[in-house]
Design a protein around this motif. Structure first.
Motif, PDB file in Angstrom:
ATOM      1  N   GLU A  24       2.731 -22.090  30.100  1.00 39.59           N
ATOM      2  CA  GLU A  24       3.966 -22.117  29.025  1.00 39.59           C
ATOM      3  C   GLU A  24       5.100 -22.832  29.697  1.00 39.59           C
ATOM      4  O   GLU A  24       5.389 -22.764  30.713  1.00 39.59           O
ATOM      5  CB  GLU A  24       4.381 -20.791  28.700  1.00 39.59           C
ATOM      6  N   ASN A  46      12.138 -18.788  21.909  1.00 34.97           N
ATOM      7  CA  ASN A  46      10.526 -18.670  22.349  1.00 34.97           C
ATOM      8  C   ASN A  46       9.799 -19.679  21.490  1.00 34.97           C
ATOM      9  O   ASN A  46       8.438 -19.621  21.311  1.00 34.97           O
ATOM     10  CB  ASN A  46      10.134 -17.254  21.993  1.00 34.97           C
ATOM     11  N   ARG A  50       3.014 -24.797  24.654  1.00 36.87           N
ATOM     12  CA  ARG A  50       2.014 -23.998  25.606  1.00 36.87           C
ATOM     13  C   ARG A  50       0.841 -25.038  25.627  1.00 36.87           C
ATOM     14  O   ARG A  50       0.532 -25.763  24.827  1.00 36.87           O
ATOM     15  CB  ARG A  50       1.957 -22.698  24.627  1.00 36.87           C
ATOM     16  N   TYR A 119       3.141 -26.191  20.082  1.00 32.47           N
ATOM     17  CA  TYR A 119       4.103 -25.383  19.852  1.00 32.47           C
ATOM     18  C   TYR A 119       3.895 -23.817  19.146  1.00 32.47           C
ATOM     19  O   TYR A 119       4.690 -22.917  19.216  1.00 32.47           O
ATOM     20  CB  TYR A 119       5.261 -25.762  18.697  1.00 32.47           C
ATOM     21  N   LYS A 120       2.591 -23.892  18.711  1.00 33.35           N
ATOM     22  CA  LYS A 120       2.097 -22.509  18.395  1.00 33.35           C
ATOM     23  C   LYS A 120       1.837 -21.515  19.329  1.00 33.35           C
ATOM     24  O   LYS A 120       1.886 -21.875  20.751  1.00 33.35           O
ATOM     25  CB  LYS A 120       1.014 -22.523  17.570  1.00 33.35           C
ATOM     26  N   TYR A 121       1.601 -20.245  19.344  1.00 35.44           N
ATOM     27  CA  TYR A 121       1.249 -19.271  20.180  1.00 35.44           C
ATOM     28  C   TYR A 121      -0.087 -19.145  20.329  1.00 35.44           C
ATOM     29  O   TYR A 121      -0.952 -19.385  19.602  1.00 35.44           O
ATOM     30  CB  TYR A 121       1.829 -17.791  19.944  1.00 35.44           C
ATOM     31  N   GLU A 183      -5.038 -20.315  18.025  1.00 40.44           N
ATOM     32  CA  GLU A 183      -3.547 -20.555  17.856  1.00 40.44           C
ATOM     33  C   GLU A 183      -3.155 -19.749  16.790  1.00 40.44           C
ATOM     34  O   GLU A 183      -3.941 -19.553  15.735  1.00 40.44           O
ATOM     35  CB  GLU A 183      -3.595 -22.129  17.445  1.00 40.44           C
ATOM     36  N   SER A 184      -2.141 -19.111  17.094  1.00 34.76           N
ATOM     37  CA  SER A 184      -1.443 -18.253  16.104  1.00 34.76           C
ATOM     38  C   SER A 184       0.105 -18.701  15.805  1.00 34.76           C
ATOM     39  O   SER A 184       0.656 -19.335  16.601  1.00 34.76           O
ATOM     40  CB  SER A 184      -1.354 -16.807  16.678  1.00 34.76           C
ATOM     41  N   ASN A 185       0.416 -18.417  14.501  1.00 39.73           N
ATOM     42  CA  ASN A 185       1.940 -18.501  14.317  1.00 39.73           C
ATOM     43  C   ASN A 185       2.750 -17.434  14.586  1.00 39.73           C
ATOM     44  O   ASN A 185       4.075 -17.726  14.680  1.00 39.73           O
ATOM     45  CB  ASN A 185       1.879 -18.667  12.483  1.00 39.73           C
ATOM     46  N   PRO A 187       3.699 -14.482  18.155  1.00 41.88           N
ATOM     47  CA  PRO A 187       3.304 -14.152  19.386  1.00 41.88           C
ATOM     48  C   PRO A 187       2.344 -13.030  19.297  1.00 41.88           C
ATOM     49  O   PRO A 187       2.393 -12.168  18.710  1.00 41.88           O
ATOM     50  CB  PRO A 187       4.399 -13.691  19.779  1.00 41.88           C
ATOM     51  N   GLU A 188       1.244 -13.267  20.511  1.00 45.45           N
ATOM     52  CA  GLU A 188       0.474 -12.154  20.713  1.00 45.45           C
ATOM     53  C   GLU A 188       0.983 -10.699  20.735  1.00 45.45           C
ATOM     54  O   GLU A 188       0.346  -9.597  20.301  1.00 45.45           O
ATOM     55  CB  GLU A 188      -0.521 -12.389  21.914  1.00 45.45           C
TER      56      GLU A 188
END
Length: 278
Positions: A24, A46, A50, A119-121, A183-185, A187-188
């Motif tokens: 990151e 944030n 990544r 830029y995604k999480y 890839e998530s929109n 944060p985990e």
């Protein structure tokens, strides 16, 4: 081979699962006068670059989304992952069903593989911890996985899931042993995990990121009658039944925002070019 300065004050590994690592950018130092202010405030909220860094060896090849490779070091070779015409046609059908690329290249050998920044999480998960049936993921979330992870296309239990639930009729199911990167929109650490034990979960909207493949998924009315649904102000909900796990977002997806940020640098560069031209 030695790789120096992969980590520094601006770039750090924030999570590792198996041979997968998330690099990151704490702040982006590669900025210009046109986008420095924007990049600064993005990092404070944030919204950061990544990357996935994967250690490749003979026991752990890697399968990635087509076009995701940035660079690789060592004795690493890319293969198509296609074992004949029939296999290619099968993968093409899977890709059309699940909105993923038809052919996902497989990287083998000994070395290091680094994927393009996003830029995604990034969510890292050990597929084996989701049970023998594995996990089913939302369309378009697959980024990479261990080469030992197997995949198949799963279908909904009824047609209402397609027509009324805001979900596709097909999803990608991953099972076996190894790590998967999604890839998530969101944060985990913000994702809500619901563990079901012969129970059911009802979600208003497609907030689920991934779920145990053995769960039954349907789309149903919130009440038993259409009149009741109209009076309550609620319509259809996604229902997950059985024993397993569901990871869900606490808020609706903001995918359009991430699409905008991915184009931000190009727009900033264009503005700078126009200014210099004048």
């Amino acid at each position: 081979m030695k790789i120096l300065n992969l980590q520094n004050e601006n770039r750090k590994f924030v999570k590792s699962v198996g041979n997968f690592h998330v690099l990151e950018y704490m702040q982006d130092a590669s900025v210009s006068i046109a986008n420095a202010q924007t990049e600064y405030y993005m990092s404070q909220m944030n919204i950061r670059r990544r990357q996935i860094v994967i250690d490749i060896d003979k026991d752990h090849p890697a399968i990635i989304q087509s076009g995701a490779m940035q660079w690789m070091g060592g004795n690493v070779q890319a293969t198509s992952g296609v074992k004949g015409v029939g296999d290619f046609l099968g993968k093409a059908i899977k890709g059309a069903m699940t909105k993923e690329t038809a052919v996902k290249p497989e990287y083998v050998g000994e070395g290091c593989l680094v994927l393009e920044p996003t830029y995604k999480y990034i969510v890292l998960a050990d597929v084996s911890q989701w049970g023998p049936a594995g996990m089913t993921i939302e369309d378009g979330m697959f980024l990479a996985c261990d080469g030992n992870v197997k995949n198949k296309v799963v279908t909904r239990k009824n047609l209402s899931s397609t027509m009324l639930g805001g979900e596709g009729f097909f999803n990608l199911s991953l099972y076996g042993n190894g790590v998967v990167a999604l890839e998530s929109n969101v944060p985990e650490e913000e994702l809500i995990e619901v563990v079901l034990e012969n129970d059911e979960l009802k979600i208003d909207g497609n907030l689920a990121v991934c779920w145990s493949s053995n769960l039954e998924f349907t789309v149903e009315r919130t009440t038993k009658t259409l009149v009741g649904s109209a009076v309550s102000g609620e319509g259809l909900v996604n229902v997950y039944r059985g024993t397993g796990r569901v990871l869900m977002c606490p808020v609706a997806s903001t995918a359009s925002y991430f699409e905008a940020t991915n184009n931000m640098e190009a727009k900033a560069a264009a503005r700078t070019s126009n200014t210099l031209g004048k």
